[in-house]
Design a protein around this motif. Structure first.
Motif, PDB file in Angstrom:
ATOM      1  N   ILE A   1      23.725 117.374  38.454  1.00 11.08           N
ATOM      2  CA  ILE A   1      24.551 116.579  37.549  1.00 11.08           C
ATOM      3  C   ILE A   1      25.821 117.324  37.189  1.00 11.08           C
ATOM      4  O   ILE A   1      26.901 116.723  37.075  1.00 11.08           O
ATOM      5  N   ARG A   2      25.718 118.646  37.034  1.00  9.07           N
ATOM      6  CA  ARG A   2      26.922 119.433  36.720  1.00  9.07           C
ATOM      7  C   ARG A   2      27.943 119.304  37.828  1.00  9.07           C
ATOM      8  O   ARG A   2      29.144 119.155  37.568  1.00  9.07           O
ATOM      9  N   ARG A   3      27.492 119.343  39.086  1.00 11.83           N
ATOM     10  CA  ARG A   3      28.414 119.236  40.208  1.00 11.83           C
ATOM     11  C   ARG A   3      29.043 117.850  40.277  1.00 11.83           C
ATOM     12  O   ARG A   3      30.240 117.724  40.567  1.00 11.83           O
ATOM     13  N   ILE A   4      28.267 116.817  40.020  1.00 12.94           N
ATOM     14  CA  ILE A   4      28.810 115.459  40.038  1.00 12.94           C
ATOM     15  C   ILE A   4      29.876 115.300  38.958  1.00 12.94           C
ATOM     16  O   ILE A   4      30.959 114.731  39.201  1.00 12.94           O
ATOM     17  N   GLN A   5      29.609 115.807  37.770  1.00 13.15           N
ATOM     18  CA  GLN A   5      30.586 115.737  36.686  1.00 13.15           C
ATOM     19  C   GLN A   5      31.818 116.580  36.988  1.00 13.15           C
ATOM     20  O   GLN A   5      32.955 116.174  36.688  1.00 13.15           O
ATOM     21  N   GLN A   6      31.615 117.746  37.602  1.00 10.11           N
ATOM     22  CA  GLN A   6      32.742 118.600  37.955  1.00 10.11           C
ATOM     23  C   GLN A   6      33.630 117.933  38.998  1.00 10.11           C
ATOM     24  O   GLN A   6      34.860 118.012  38.922  1.00 10.11           O
ATOM     25  N   LEU A   7      33.011 117.266  39.974  1.00 18.44           N
ATOM     26  CA  LEU A   7      33.798 116.551  40.984  1.00 18.44           C
ATOM     27  C   LEU A   7      34.637 115.461  40.340  1.00 18.44           C
ATOM     28  O   LEU A   7      35.819 115.295  40.677  1.00 18.44           O
ATOM     29  N   ALA A   8      34.055 114.720  39.409  1.00 15.27           N
ATOM     30  CA  ALA A   8      34.800 113.660  38.728  1.00 15.27           C
ATOM     31  C   ALA A   8      35.966 114.228  37.932  1.00 15.27           C
ATOM     32  O   ALA A   8      37.083 113.674  37.948  1.00 15.27           O
ATOM     33  N   GLU A   9      35.740 115.348  37.254  1.00 18.23           N
ATOM     34  CA  GLU A   9      36.817 115.979  36.482  1.00 18.23           C
ATOM     35  C   GLU A   9      37.924 116.494  37.397  1.00 18.23           C
ATOM     36  O   GLU A   9      39.117 116.314  37.113  1.00 18.23           O
ATOM     37  N   ASN A  10      37.532 117.163  38.495  1.00 16.53           N
ATOM     38  CA  ASN A  10      38.527 117.681  39.431  1.00 16.53           C
ATOM     39  C   ASN A  10      39.349 116.563  40.046  1.00 16.53           C
ATOM     40  O   ASN A  10      40.569 116.684  40.227  1.00 16.53           O
ATOM     41  N   THR A  11      38.676 115.461  40.390  1.00 20.19           N
ATOM     42  CA  THR A  11      39.376 114.326  41.001  1.00 20.19           C
ATOM     43  C   THR A  11      40.396 113.743  40.038  1.00 20.19           C
ATOM     44  O   THR A  11      41.553 113.498  40.412  1.00 20.19           O
ATOM     45  N   LYS A  12      39.970 113.498  38.800  1.00 20.65           N
ATOM     46  CA  LYS A  12      40.872 112.917  37.809  1.00 20.65           C
ATOM     47  C   LYS A  12      42.061 113.836  37.539  1.00 20.65           C
ATOM     48  O   LYS A  12      43.210 113.391  37.477  1.00 20.65           O
ATOM     49  N   TYR A  13      41.803 115.128  37.412  1.00 19.54           N
ATOM     50  CA  TYR A  13      42.867 116.094  37.124  1.00 19.54           C
ATOM     51  C   TYR A  13      43.858 116.194  38.280  1.00 19.54           C
ATOM     52  O   TYR A  13      45.079 116.150  38.081  1.00 19.54           O
ATOM     53  N   PHE A  14      43.333 116.299  39.511  1.00 20.17           N
ATOM     54  CA  PHE A  14      44.188 116.479  40.675  1.00 20.17           C
ATOM     55  C   PHE A  14      45.078 115.251  40.896  1.00 20.17           C
ATOM     56  O   PHE A  14      46.280 115.373  41.146  1.00 20.17           O
ATOM     57  N   ARG A  15      44.488 114.069  40.782  1.00 22.05           N
ATOM     58  CA  ARG A  15      45.271 112.848  40.980  1.00 22.05           C
ATOM     59  C   ARG A  15      46.338 112.685  39.895  1.00 22.05           C
ATOM     60  O   ARG A  15      47.480 112.308  40.192  1.00 22.05           O
ATOM     61  N   ALA A  16      45.976 112.965  38.645  1.00 20.54           N
ATOM     62  CA  ALA A  16      46.937 112.810  37.556  1.00 20.54           C
ATOM     63  C   ALA A  16      48.127 113.756  37.715  1.00 20.54           C
ATOM     64  O   ALA A  16      49.287 113.354  37.508  1.00 20.54           O
ATOM     65  N   ARG A  17      47.869 114.988  38.100  1.00 24.48           N
ATOM     66  CA  ARG A  17      48.959 115.949  38.270  1.00 24.48           C
ATOM     67  C   ARG A  17      49.888 115.565  39.422  1.00 24.48           C
ATOM     68  O   ARG A  17      51.107 115.734  39.341  1.00 24.48           O
ATOM     69  N   LEU A  18      49.315 115.062  40.518  1.00 22.71           N
ATOM     70  CA  LEU A  18      50.147 114.641  41.650  1.00 22.71           C
ATOM     71  C   LEU A  18      51.058 113.486  41.263  1.00 22.71           C
ATOM     72  O   LEU A  18      52.230 113.422  41.677  1.00 22.71           O
ATOM     73  N   LYS A  19      50.535 112.553  40.461  1.00 20.99           N
ATOM     74  CA  LYS A  19      51.362 111.439  40.007  1.00 20.99           C
ATOM     75  C   LYS A  19      52.503 111.930  39.118  1.00 20.99           C
ATOM     76  O   LYS A  19      53.633 111.454  39.226  1.00 20.99           O
ATOM     77  N   GLU A  20      52.198 112.878  38.246  1.00 20.65           N
ATOM     78  CA  GLU A  20      53.225 113.428  37.370  1.00 20.65           C
ATOM     79  C   GLU A  20      54.339 114.100  38.172  1.00 20.65           C
ATOM     80  O   GLU A  20      55.513 114.042  37.801  1.00 20.65           O
ATOM     81  N   MET A  21      53.971 114.752  39.276  1.00 22.36           N
ATOM     82  CA  MET A  21      54.968 115.452  40.098  1.00 22.36           C
ATOM     83  C   MET A  21      55.885 114.495  40.846  1.00 22.36           C
ATOM     84  O   MET A  21      56.970 114.887  41.270  1.00 22.36           O
ATOM     85  N   GLY A  22      55.446 113.260  41.064  1.00 23.46           N
ATOM     86  CA  GLY A  22      56.280 112.301  41.761  1.00 23.46           C
ATOM     87  C   GLY A  22      55.870 112.002  43.180  1.00 23.46           C
ATOM     88  O   GLY A  22      56.619 111.342  43.917  1.00 23.46           O
ATOM     89  N   PHE A  23      54.682 112.445  43.602  1.00 18.70           N
ATOM     90  CA  PHE A  23      54.191 112.103  44.933  1.00 18.70           C
ATOM     91  C   PHE A  23      53.646 110.673  44.934  1.00 18.70           C
ATOM     92  O   PHE A  23      53.126 110.182  43.924  1.00 18.70           O
ATOM     93  N   ILE A  24      53.748 110.016  46.068  1.00 16.02           N
ATOM     94  CA  ILE A  24      53.079 108.733  46.259  1.00 16.02           C
ATOM     95  C   ILE A  24      51.689 109.009  46.799  1.00 16.02           C
ATOM     96  O   ILE A  24      51.534 109.590  47.878  1.00 16.02           O
ATOM     97  N   ILE A  25      50.669 108.620  46.051  1.00 19.97           N
ATOM     98  CA  ILE A  25      49.295 108.801  46.495  1.00 19.97           C
ATOM     99  C   ILE A  25      48.620 107.440  46.520  1.00 19.97           C
ATOM    100  O   ILE A  25      48.946 106.546  45.733  1.00 19.97           O
ATOM    101  N   TYR A  26      47.689 107.289  47.440  1.00 19.38           N
ATOM    102  CA  TYR A  26      46.967 106.034  47.609  1.00 19.38           C
ATOM    103  C   TYR A  26      45.569 106.145  47.011  1.00 19.38           C
ATOM    104  O   TYR A  26      45.041 107.233  46.802  1.00 19.38           O
ATOM    105  N   GLY A  27      44.981 104.980  46.753  1.00 17.93           N
ATOM    106  CA  GLY A  27      43.562 104.935  46.486  1.00 17.93           C
ATOM    107  C   GLY A  27      43.179 104.734  45.044  1.00 17.93           C
ATOM    108  O   GLY A  27      44.007 104.479  44.161  1.00 17.93           O
TER     109      GLY A  27
END
Length: 531
Positions: free
Chosen positions: A395-421
């Protein structure tokens, strides 16, 4: 703005934020992309002319002179793309790894003296490259002696190979244990495992449908699904990606008109979709697909290769993410090569379905059984996810993956990259568009010891070349910050920040998106299910 989805998960209500974005690039980007491909193509024709007159050597295989009157094995033009485009950038793929491909790995340095036609190793090793390209979603691709003890014991007990099919003398107790565990994990009656994930699709679909059947396939489905559909002999029709209007129109026409010429009713209608689409990072609109399936009495084939273990509060995949009953999906397919750090795949569903495949599937009848240590690795990982090992590590790994995904996607959007999905998807495509920038991006990131996967035409549309990042629970926040720092630098240097939207770096104070464009530039899907 994100719209919450209310759904029932295991008897209680939960709120899930769901949004998919497919921002269109500015017009000049598309023009420059086509111009880049045009220039490279023109130079390719010129180089082919030089090879034809003997001024340049052709390094590819050719028909021998004494066989010139034979029917050629291949047409020379078929290799035009390989000769003149791919060879120029071949150093960005097939890089030899000389360590465990976990969150970091080591690469063997190689160089080319003939413009990528051949490579030679320098003997040097590039150490501690951050791995952003492996499907190691939960970090089970690891060398941990404590975790892997049971796998080592299984190798000593059974050996590393069975050398027989399940129907002969290759059916081991560990295979039956795994199949029962998979069925319990997914929440269905029965399951069957196979030694190869690709063959799970390509060899089982022909056993389920055939001539006189209709397959409705999402346009972005994986090659294994496409190959399986073609091998089946069924009629194939492709609907637009995640477009329920397109799917319903095809279902309605299929019911009304029947088979071509004879207009007889179709023997079966099978809808094929993926849980998470591996190249786009988008999530299937499963509740709506199931509703259409029930309305028109069709069957549903769900490929959860990238979603099982990676999404859902307990890693059960998209059925758990949307709170739907797994029994509503007729054929549930998945692989063990991603979230479970192993190999192979499974088909799960009703007992009648699995029993039928045991005697009809080519992969079951002719292919060797799954290697016992591989089966034990899957059992180990699945028990960890389910908490059957007495720990909360899964469960810790599943929660960590969700946190990493949300953080990584949010930062890329802030930088100005176009990301899909989808915001929940650990597959994160960054759009690069231009062929020259694709290779420059890959080389620049490797210089900074970041391993990335870049994908271009023909694997993607010609104007949508991209880098595909795969986030893992094994990535630490420091690793992600290091990757984001270098992405910011490379993005500025290569002018890759094409997004025209502005995202707030403080969502807790400002939770809306400032759109400079019309909302037609974004595809936003929201579902609401009353509990």
């Amino acid at each position: 703005m994100l719209t919450p989805i209310y759904m029932s998960l295991n008897g209680y209500c939960s709120s899930v934020e769901y949004q998919e974005s497919f921002e269109q690039a500015p017009m000049y980007v598309a023009v420059l992309t086509y111009l880049g491909f045009g220039i490279v193509t023109l130079f390719g024709y010129f180089r082919d002319f030089l090879r034809a007159v003997g001024l340049e050597k052709c390094h590819l295989a050719q028909e021998r002179q004494e066989q010139k009157d034979f029917v050629p094995l291949y047409q020379d033009f078929e290799n035009f793309y390989t000769r003149n485009l791919y060879m120029r950038v071949r150093d960005n793929w097939n890089r030899p790894i000389c360590s465990l491909p976990g969150p970091v790995f080591d690469l063997m340095e190689r160089v080319s003296d003939d413009y990528n036609w051949t490579f030679r190793l320098t003997g040097k090793t590039i150490h501690d490259v951050i791995n952003m390209g492996s499907y190691n979603y939960l970090g089970f691709a690891e060398n941990n002696a404590d975790f892997l003890k049971t796998v080592a014991d299984t190798a000593c007990q059974y050996g590393v190979g069975v050398c027989s099919t399940r129907q002969e003398i290759g059916n081991l107790s560990i295979h039956e244990e795994l199949e029962q565990l998979v069925a319990n994990f997914i929440g269905v009656e029965s399951s069957m495992v196979f030694g190869m994930g690709f063959a799970t699709n390509s060899m089982n679909i022909p056993a389920l449908v055939g001539k006189g059947c209709l397959i409705l396939s999402d346009e972005l489905n994986h090659t294994s699904l496409i190959l399986g559909a073609r091998l089946s002999g069924a009629t194939i029709r492709v609907f637009k990606h995640n477009n329920m209007h397109s799917l319903e129109k095809m279902l309605r026409e299929a019911i009304c008109t029947g088979q071509p010429r004879t207009h007889r009713p179709w023997r079966k209608i099978l809808i094929m979709v993926e849980g998470i689409f591996s190249m786009e990072g988008s999530v299937v609109r499963l509740p709506e697909v199931i509703a259409l399936k029930k309305k028109y009495k069709a069957y549903l084939y769900l490929d959860e290769a990238h979603s099982i273990g990676a999404v859902g509060s307990t890693g059960r995949g998209v059925t758990e993410l949307f709170g739907v009953n797994p029994a509503d999906v007729d054929v549930m397919m998945g692989t063990f090569t991603k979230s479970f750090g192993a190999a192979g795949g499974y088909i799960a569903g009703k007992k009648e379905l699995v029993d039928y495949l045991r005697s009809r599937s080519h992969s079951a009848v002719y292919a060797p059984s799954m290697s016992p240590p591989v089966a034990e690795q899957i059992i180990r990982a699945m028990k960890c996810i389910m908490g059957h090992d007495g720990s909360t590590e899964g469960i810790r790994r599943i929660q960590q993956l969700a946190e990493n995904t949300k953080y990584f996607r949010a930062r890329l959007k802030e930088m100005g990259f176009i990301i899909y999905g989808n915001d929940s998807s650990p597959v994160v495509p960054i759009l690069l568009y231009m062929p020259g920038k694709v290779v420059a991006f890959s080389r620049a990131m490797l210089e900074r010891r970041i391993g990335v996967v870049v994908v271009g035409f023909p694997a993607t549309p010609i104007t949508e070349a991209r880098a595909r990042f795969c986030v893992s629970a094994a990535h630490t926040r420091a690793m992600l910050d290091q990757v984001l720092h270098h992405l910011d630098e490379v993005g500025n240097a290569l002018c890759l920040k094409f997004s025209r939207r502005k995202y707030s770096p403080r969502p807790e104070l400002f939770d809306e998106t400032d759109f400079e464009l019309d909302t037609a530039d974004v595809t936003q899907d929201t579902y609401t299910t009353q509990c």
